[in-house]
Design a protein around this motif. Structure first.
Motif, mmCIF file in Angstrom:
data_model
loop_
_atom_site.group_PDB
_atom_site.id
_atom_site.type_symbol
_atom_site.label_atom_id
_atom_site.label_comp_id
_atom_site.label_asym_id
_atom_site.label_seq_id
_atom_site.Cartn_x
_atom_site.Cartn_y
_atom_site.Cartn_z
ATOM 1 N N ASP A 84 -6.555 19.024 30.950
ATOM 2 C CA ASP A 84 -6.540 18.064 32.053
ATOM 3 C C ASP A 84 -6.727 16.681 31.446
ATOM 4 O OD1 ASP A 84 -6.820 16.506 34.291
ATOM 5 O OD2 ASP A 84 -8.238 17.838 35.303
ATOM 6 N N PRO A 85 -5.671 15.865 31.371
ATOM 7 C CA PRO A 85 -5.791 14.545 30.722
ATOM 8 C C PRO A 85 -6.838 13.649 31.335
ATOM 9 C CG PRO A 85 -3.484 15.129 31.060
ATOM 10 C CD PRO A 85 -4.295 16.145 31.801
ATOM 11 N N ARG A 86 -7.249 13.948 32.580
ATOM 12 C CA ARG A 86 -8.291 13.121 33.190
ATOM 13 C C ARG A 86 -9.608 13.239 32.429
ATOM 14 N NH1 ARG A 86 -8.360 14.954 39.315
ATOM 15 N NH2 ARG A 86 -8.336 16.979 38.228
ATOM 16 N N LYS A 87 -9.761 14.320 31.673
ATOM 17 C CA LYS A 87 -10.956 14.438 30.835
ATOM 18 C C LYS A 87 -11.007 13.352 29.768
ATOM 19 C CE LYS A 87 -11.475 19.486 31.193
ATOM 20 N NZ LYS A 87 -11.507 20.758 30.414
ATOM 21 N N LEU A 88 -9.842 12.892 29.368
ATOM 22 C CA LEU A 88 -9.774 11.865 28.325
ATOM 23 C C LEU A 88 -9.771 10.460 28.904
ATOM 24 C CD1 LEU A 88 -7.042 13.509 26.055
ATOM 25 C CD2 LEU A 88 -9.523 13.771 25.925
ATOM 26 N N LEU A 354 11.458 8.743 18.990
ATOM 27 C CA LEU A 354 10.648 8.295 20.128
ATOM 28 C C LEU A 354 10.781 9.253 21.307
ATOM 29 C CD1 LEU A 354 11.251 4.426 20.095
ATOM 30 C CD2 LEU A 354 9.178 5.650 19.451
ATOM 31 N N ALA A 355 12.010 9.735 21.556
ATOM 32 C CA ALA A 355 12.214 10.678 22.658
ATOM 33 C C ALA A 355 11.434 11.966 22.422
ATOM 34 C CB ALA A 355 13.705 10.972 22.818
ATOM 35 N N PHE A 356 11.499 12.483 21.199
ATOM 36 C CA PHE A 356 10.723 13.682 20.884
ATOM 37 C C PHE A 356 9.227 13.397 20.967
ATOM 38 C CE2 PHE A 356 8.383 16.130 17.689
ATOM 39 C CZ PHE A 356 8.625 17.424 18.143
ATOM 40 N N SER A 357 8.824 12.213 20.522
ATOM 41 C CA SER A 357 7.402 11.866 20.516
ATOM 42 C C SER A 357 6.834 11.819 21.929
ATOM 43 C CB SER A 357 7.188 10.521 19.819
ATOM 44 O OG SER A 357 7.613 10.566 18.476
ATOM 45 N N CYS A 358 7.633 11.374 22.884
ATOM 46 C CA CYS A 358 7.149 11.320 24.268
ATOM 47 C C CYS A 358 6.772 12.715 24.763
ATOM 48 C CB CYS A 358 8.219 10.703 25.171
ATOM 49 S SG CYS A 358 8.523 8.949 24.867
ATOM 50 N N VAL A 359 7.655 13.682 24.525
ATOM 51 C CA VAL A 359 7.366 15.062 24.934
ATOM 52 C C VAL A 359 6.198 15.623 24.134
ATOM 53 C CG1 VAL A 359 8.321 17.389 25.124
ATOM 54 C CG2 VAL A 359 9.774 15.404 25.586
ATOM 55 N N TRP A 360 6.234 15.422 22.836
ATOM 56 C CA TRP A 360 5.177 15.942 21.965
ATOM 57 C C TRP A 360 3.825 15.332 22.321
ATOM 58 C CZ3 TRP A 360 1.823 13.839 18.334
ATOM 59 C CH2 TRP A 360 1.211 14.740 17.456
ATOM 60 N N PHE A 361 3.826 14.052 22.640
ATOM 61 C CA PHE A 361 2.573 13.365 22.960
ATOM 62 C C PHE A 361 1.963 13.925 24.245
ATOM 63 C CE2 PHE A 361 0.041 9.712 24.502
ATOM 64 C CZ PHE A 361 -0.763 9.537 23.388
ATOM 65 N N VAL A 362 2.803 14.271 25.227
ATOM 66 C CA VAL A 362 2.291 14.891 26.455
ATOM 67 C C VAL A 362 1.614 16.215 26.135
ATOM 68 C CG1 VAL A 362 2.964 15.931 28.653
ATOM 69 C CG2 VAL A 362 3.965 13.753 27.961
ATOM 70 N N TYR A 363 2.262 17.030 25.298
ATOM 71 C CA TYR A 363 1.676 18.319 24.916
ATOM 72 C C TYR A 363 0.350 18.129 24.193
ATOM 73 C CZ TYR A 363 6.292 20.335 25.937
ATOM 74 O OH TYR A 363 7.448 20.731 26.544
ATOM 75 N N ILE A 364 0.304 17.188 23.266
ATOM 76 C CA ILE A 364 -0.903 17.019 22.456
ATOM 77 C C ILE A 364 -2.039 16.441 23.289
ATOM 78 C CG2 ILE A 364 -0.679 14.663 21.542
ATOM 79 C CD1 ILE A 364 -1.377 17.766 19.426
ATOM 80 N N ILE A 365 -1.731 15.615 24.302
ATOM 81 C CA ILE A 365 -2.767 15.074 25.185
ATOM 82 C C ILE A 365 -3.378 16.195 26.021
ATOM 83 C CG2 ILE A 365 -3.111 13.667 27.246
ATOM 84 C CD1 ILE A 365 -3.181 12.059 24.714
ATOM 85 N N TYR A 366 -2.532 17.045 26.570
ATOM 86 C CA TYR A 366 -3.055 18.172 27.341
ATOM 87 C C TYR A 366 -3.868 19.108 26.457
ATOM 88 C CZ TYR A 366 -0.846 17.412 31.882
ATOM 89 O OH TYR A 366 -0.511 16.915 33.126
ATOM 90 N N LEU A 367 -3.408 19.320 25.228
ATOM 91 C CA LEU A 367 -4.153 20.181 24.316
ATOM 92 C C LEU A 367 -5.500 19.564 23.964
ATOM 93 C CD1 LEU A 367 -4.228 22.725 22.549
ATOM 94 C CD2 LEU A 367 -3.109 21.397 20.737
ATOM 95 N N ALA A 368 -5.519 18.245 23.733
ATOM 96 C CA ALA A 368 -6.772 17.563 23.390
ATOM 97 C C ALA A 368 -7.772 17.611 24.538
ATOM 98 C CB ALA A 368 -6.486 16.114 22.996
ATOM 99 N N SER A 369 -7.277 17.710 25.765
ATOM 100 C CA SER A 369 -8.166 17.730 26.932
ATOM 101 C C SER A 369 -8.535 19.144 27.361
ATOM 102 C CB SER A 369 -7.499 16.998 28.101
ATOM 103 O OG SER A 369 -6.297 17.643 28.490
#
Length: 660
Positions: A84-88, A354-369
């Motif tokens: 849950d990205p709201r945790k971050l 950059l296009a790949f990074s946008c998708v990857w960044f969403v995944y990594i944010i959810y994983l970090a949270s």
């Protein structure tokens, strides 16, 4: 005596046979041409390479997507919790609950800090300062609000770090209530005094300068000019620089002038130290320098003179190859000038990353949270404080490392794909009889050919680099946590671990650089001959060994030219931009927009020089293939290389290598 001579002759004969066998080894032979090879543009020379790696990278993207859907909550999994990205983005209160997320505080998304440094969750930030009202820990809030002596009781709780006055604040980053001077009722001094009497101050003064606002205003006003100068003008300056390099004798003047400058510097330092400074010190009366100092100066001067002699010998041995390297660089400038779309290709690579990074960044944010909040207590200045950290499951940690590996592999794959496209475009240009037929559309043909036949080769080479980078990232993680060994094994164990990990990191860095160098030349072999990655890497390795002197000379010349371009392009672009910004009276300062222009133009110049360096390396291998495959009257070399091809074998014999 005769027996000894006979034995010596037998040993010499055996060594000669071994040398002959080495020369006959397939990897030590020159490239062997056939009537079937008509150049890289001939469809008959193309076949699909490294299909298995194509399937592997597709499987990697699929598995990465599955993991991403799990951590985003689209797919349910018992082993990998959803995040849950709201945790971050939201802060934690003193109980470890997440404001606006956790049960009990789901309707309170803002964090209001107490003097202890911990926070409580509130529905909204106070809009004005009121010393008769307090925001406290949850179990004290009702007591403070309902006590008939509320101000006195509240002030006592402020001294205990469990309450805080209601101070004018506004929502800030991370949903934190930040002091707002504009909304304050003018009693900021009283607030400071009250908090100071309680033992702490949780809020600082607002910034007294508006320099950041002026900076932001300047950037917003000139953002279009920054982009125009940083990308378009820098690109134009790159093409102008290439045109200047093609002026007769310009490149010769730069290279030989630099070589002569190094010679003059070494000779001058040697003479000055050995014969001027040392002699002057010896003739001093009274002498102020010791014999040791004089001997040291003479030794240093002799060292520079010897270094000058070595430099002269190296240049004399490589003089023909340096001239050939200059010719190769000129041809590379012609090739890049004929296919201007090659300069734009790194832009598409950057957009793809950059296009790949946008998708990857969403995944990594959810994983970090997806971690669980754990409270930790620590002591500072005699007081106990609490902090919250995230604790992750083993599955989450493994998912993180796998996503990091996916990032490395994909980004390196995009770069490898671009290198093959660049090499193939240049190979098309070199092996064309009518070079006027080659243009920017050739780049599109190279993209189609690479996508159809050589995606697997790009995936194979990038996989090797991705594995090395992942290992380096894991070593860096161990280096960061090496201090924890001090708790178990003491400082000695921690220092030994740091030294070992540092050595491993240096070794892996060297391995990565060597792998990238070999990969680049393997991609060129694939672009020319349609080899699979392993065969291309082996061919490239032995080609480098056979032509080590020529490759060294080309590397020396190209590195100097690329460094010159990397300095010239951003500096000249920034100068022109500065003259424009200086004429704009509405700007508060030209510093911010000028710095932004320099950084963007440097990025553009970096991509430009990387492409130019790949073109130079491709021209070099095309030249070697041209010389080894075809008879002199059938060769494709033209312009600056034509004369070099005719006397290449003679130069090779003098240099002592199998090819020029």
């Amino acid at each position: 005596m005769g027996s000894t001579t006979s034995t010596h002759e037998e040993e010499e004969s055996h060594q000669n046979k071994e040398l002959e066998k080495e020369k006959e080894h397939p990897d030590n032979k020159k490239l062997e041409g056939s009537d079937e090879f008509k150049g890289p543009s001939d469809p008959k020379n193309r076949h699909t390479t490294d299909c298995l790696c194509t399937l592997l990278i597709l499987a990697m993207w699929f598995s990465m997507t599955v993991i991403g859907f799990i951590v985003c909550g689209v797919i349910q999994s018992d082993s990998l919790p959803a995040g849950d990205p709201r945790k971050l983005t939201h802060m934690l209160d003193y109980e470890g609950s997440i404001c606006g997320v956790s049960n009990g505080v789901a309707n309170k998304e803002y964090a209001y800090y107490l003097p202890s440094g911990t926070a409580v969750c509130v529905k909204k930030c106070p809009s004005k300062t009121d010393y008769s009202k307090f925001i406290c820990q949850y179990q004290l809030q009702d007591a403070v609000d309902n006590d008939i002596f509320a101000p006195a009781y509240g002030l006592s709780q402020v001294a205990e770090y469990t309450c805080m006055f209601e101070i004018a604040t506004v929502p800030g980053p991370g949903y934190i209530c930040i002091y707002d001077a504009a909304s304050d009722n003018g009693n900021a001094t009283s607030v400071d005094d009250a908090i100071s009497s309680a033992g702490s101050s949780a809020y600082g003064d607002p910034p007294s300068s508006s320099s950041m606002e002026d900076f932001s205003a300047d950037i917003m006003l000139t953002w279009h000019l920054i982009l125009i100068f940083g990308f378009l003008v820098a690109m134009i300056m790159g093409f102008v620089s290439l045109r200047l390099l093609r002026i007769p004798c310009m490149l010769n003047f730069l290279i030989w002038g630099c070589i002569g400058g190094v010679f003059a510097l070494l000779l001058g330092l040697g003479i000055m130290l050995r014969y001027v400074t040392a002699t002057a010190w010896e003739d001093e009366d009274p002498r102020t320098r010791s014999d040791t100092d004089i001997a040291a100066v003479k030794g240093l001067g002799t060292f520079f003179l010897v270094l000058c002699g070595v430099w002269t010998c190296i240049i004399c041995c490589l003089r023909r190859r340096i001239m050939l390297a200059i010719g190769i660089t000129k041809e590379a400038a012609k090739a890049l000038g004929a296919m201007t779309a090659l300069i734009l290709f790194p832009v598409f690579q950057t957009l793809a990353i950059l296009a790949f990074s946008c998708v990857w960044f969403v995944y990594i944010i959810y994983l970090a949270s997806s971690g669980e909040v754990v409270k930790e207590t620590y002591e500072y200045a005699g007081q106990e404080f609490e902090s919250q950290t995230y604790q992750y499951s083993t599955s989450s940690k493994r998912a993180y490392w796998y996503l990091l590996f996916c990032w490395f592999w994909t980004s390196e794959f995009i770069m490898a794909f671009g290198q093959i496209v660049t090499a193939m475009s240049v190979a098309f240009w070199y092996f064309a009889r009518d070079k006027s037929s080659i243009g920017s559309l050739t780049v599109l043909t190279a993209v189609k050919t690479t996508a159809r036949y050589h995606v697997g080769t790009a995936a194979f080479g990038s996989l090797i680099i991705a594995i090395i980078k992942t290992i380096r990232a894991f070593i860096a993680h161990l280096q960061k946590n090496a201090d924890k060994l001090a708790k178990r094994g003491g400082m000695v164990a921690a220092n030994i671990a740091k030294a070992i990990l540092c050595c491993l990191q240096c070794c892996m860095w060297c391995i990565e650089k060597c792998a990238k160098f070999l990969n680049k030349h393997a991609y060129i072999q694939t672009a020319i001959f349609s080899y699979s990655f392993c065969k291309a890497a082996r061919k490239a390795f032995f080609l480098i060994l056979r032509n080590i002197l020529l490759i060294g000379a080309v590397a020396m010349v190209s590195e100097f030219i690329l460094l010159l371009l990397l300095i010239l392009i951003p500096v000249s672009t920034t100068f022109f931009a500065y003259t424009v910004y200086s004429s704009m009276s509405e700007l508060n300062s030209v510093v911010g927009c000028t710095l932004f222009t320099f950084f963007i133009s440097y990025f553009t110049a970096k991509k430009f020089t990387e492409t130019f360096g790949m073109v130079i390396s491709t021209i070099l291998q095309c030249y070697i293939a041209d010389q080894e495959l075809f008879e002199p009257e059938q060769r494709f070399a033209g312009g600056s290389l034509k004369s070099a091809v005719s006397n290449g074998n003679a130069a090779a014999k003098k240099g002592g290598s199998a090819a020029v």
